[in-house]
Design a protein around this motif. Structure first.
Motif, mmCIF file in Angstrom:
data_model
loop_
_atom_site.group_PDB
_atom_site.id
_atom_site.type_symbol
_atom_site.label_atom_id
_atom_site.label_comp_id
_atom_site.label_asym_id
_atom_site.label_seq_id
_atom_site.Cartn_x
_atom_site.Cartn_y
_atom_site.Cartn_z
ATOM 1 N N ARG A 98 -4.136 -8.491 0.071
ATOM 2 C CA ARG A 98 -4.689 -7.840 -1.117
ATOM 3 C C ARG A 98 -5.536 -6.627 -0.728
ATOM 4 O O ARG A 98 -5.398 -5.551 -1.311
ATOM 5 N N ARG A 99 -6.404 -6.804 0.262
ATOM 6 C CA ARG A 99 -7.243 -5.683 0.694
ATOM 7 C C ARG A 99 -6.404 -4.524 1.218
ATOM 8 O O ARG A 99 -6.685 -3.364 0.919
ATOM 9 N N ILE A 128 -0.770 -2.964 -8.541
ATOM 10 C CA ILE A 128 -1.905 -3.699 -9.093
ATOM 11 C C ILE A 128 -1.409 -4.894 -9.910
ATOM 12 O O ILE A 128 -1.931 -6.011 -9.801
ATOM 13 N N VAL A 133 -0.087 -7.607 -7.448
ATOM 14 C CA VAL A 133 -1.171 -8.273 -6.729
ATOM 15 C C VAL A 133 -1.903 -9.252 -7.641
ATOM 16 O O VAL A 133 -2.264 -10.362 -7.228
ATOM 17 N N ARG A 134 -2.118 -8.858 -8.888
ATOM 18 C CA ARG A 134 -2.794 -9.751 -9.837
ATOM 19 C C ARG A 134 -1.920 -10.964 -10.176
ATOM 20 O O ARG A 134 -2.433 -12.064 -10.395
ATOM 21 N N PRO A 162 1.089 2.978 -8.325
ATOM 22 C CA PRO A 162 -0.098 2.133 -8.173
ATOM 23 C C PRO A 162 -0.221 1.060 -9.247
ATOM 24 O O PRO A 162 -0.653 -0.056 -8.954
ATOM 25 N N LEU A 171 -4.533 -2.713 -1.777
ATOM 26 C CA LEU A 171 -5.360 -1.960 -2.723
ATOM 27 C C LEU A 171 -6.343 -1.001 -2.034
ATOM 28 O O LEU A 171 -7.163 -0.383 -2.713
ATOM 29 N N ARG A 172 -6.203 -0.855 -0.736
ATOM 30 C CA ARG A 172 -7.208 -0.118 0.041
ATOM 31 C C ARG A 172 -7.462 1.287 -0.492
ATOM 32 O O ARG A 172 -8.597 1.740 -0.552
ATOM 33 N N ARG A 204 0.827 -1.211 0.000
ATOM 34 C CA ARG A 204 0.000 0.000 0.000
ATOM 35 C C ARG A 204 0.859 1.257 0.000
ATOM 36 O O ARG A 204 0.561 2.240 -0.685
ATOM 37 N N THR A 243 -10.456 -2.155 -9.030
ATOM 38 C CA THR A 243 -9.786 -2.654 -10.224
ATOM 39 C C THR A 243 -10.355 -4.021 -10.581
ATOM 40 O O THR A 243 -10.840 -4.734 -9.722
ATOM 41 N N LEU A 281 -6.747 2.474 -3.526
ATOM 42 C CA LEU A 281 -6.781 2.562 -4.986
ATOM 43 C C LEU A 281 -8.205 2.399 -5.492
ATOM 44 O O LEU A 281 -9.035 1.765 -4.851
ATOM 45 N N ALA A 305 2.246 1.687 -3.389
ATOM 46 C CA ALA A 305 1.184 2.070 -4.331
ATOM 47 C C ALA A 305 0.966 3.576 -4.371
ATOM 48 O O ALA A 305 0.445 4.104 -5.356
#
Length: 226
Positions: free
Chosen positions: A216-217, A203, A206-207, A199, A220-221, A192, A226, A223, A195
């Motif tokens: 993951r949460r 992303i 993470v993917r 960012p 991406l909190r 985070r 996605t 962002l 990011a």
């Protein structure tokens, strides 16, 4: 009066004992609290540190570890951490401090004691001595001790655009399969923070990786969806 005695006396004078039980319960601490909250603690410690100056790096390290090892209350360990960051001792932040910080991280073994050391002290050493600290962080990332792994993951949290992405991922990946909450939380927090600078790369990562839902949460909190 020694520095350690002055610290203990100042903390007791600043304590609000009625708050101690709540603070201890929140932190889930085996060590009791005096009931000194962060703002007044830092204020009284600045006065104590200013009045009890330390002349050499070895004396400073002994003072820090004395406070740490002899602590009866958690605020005394916070005071040891505050002493490591006191501005008069910036020149003492060398590779000789690594064993001190390692002891504090392993014996502290909880986020309120470890994370300040990880993000500020170890992170600062990584900036100043990358050739020595980078391989050390890679070793710590694979260590059996959860808190050394967490430290390695979080060590670049304040680096922003200076983040060594390869090192970040190398520190994260040994813990990707770890089910421990604090390992997963650290992964998400580190991603985070990165990011905020990159960012799209977070992303992508993470993917590409099978990271836990918690990580993951956290990653991406802030962002867009996605």
């Amino acid at each position: 009066m020694t520095l350690g005695t002055a610290v203990r006396q100042a903390l007791r004078e600043a304590a609000e004992p009625e708050k101690a039980a709540t603070m201890r319960a929140y932190m889930k601490s085996d060590m009791p609290f005096l009931g000194v909250q962060a703002v007044p603690r830092r204020a009284v410690l600045r006065r104590v540190f200013s009045a009890h100056r330390i002349g050499t790096a070895p004396e400073w390290r002994r003072a820090v570890l004395g406070l740490w090892r002899e602590a009866e209350y958690r605020e005394e360990r916070y005071a040891a951490i505050d002493l490591t960051g006191y501005h008069h001792y910036r020149e003492f932040q060398t590779l000789y401090t690594v064993p001190m910080y390692e002891e504090m991280i392993v014996s502290g073994a909880w986020w309120d004691l470890v994370d300040e050391l990880a993000t500020h002290r170890i992170g600062g050493l990584l900036t100043a001595f990358p050739d020595s600290m980078r391989p050390l962080m890679l070793d710590w990332a694979r260590d059996g001790d959860l808190w050394k792994r967490r430290t390695a993951i979080l060590s670049q949290n304040r680096f922003k655009a200076r983040t060594d992405t390869a090192l970040l991922y190398a520190c994260i990946e040994p813990s990707l399969s770890d089910n421990d909450f604090f390992a997963r939380k650290a992964i998400g927090w580190a991603l985070r923070e990165y990011a905020k600078t990159n960012p799209a790369e977070v992303i992508r990562y993470v993917r590409a990786k099978g990271i836990s839902g918690l990580s993951r949460r956290e990653a991406l909190r802030n962002l867009p969806a996605t």
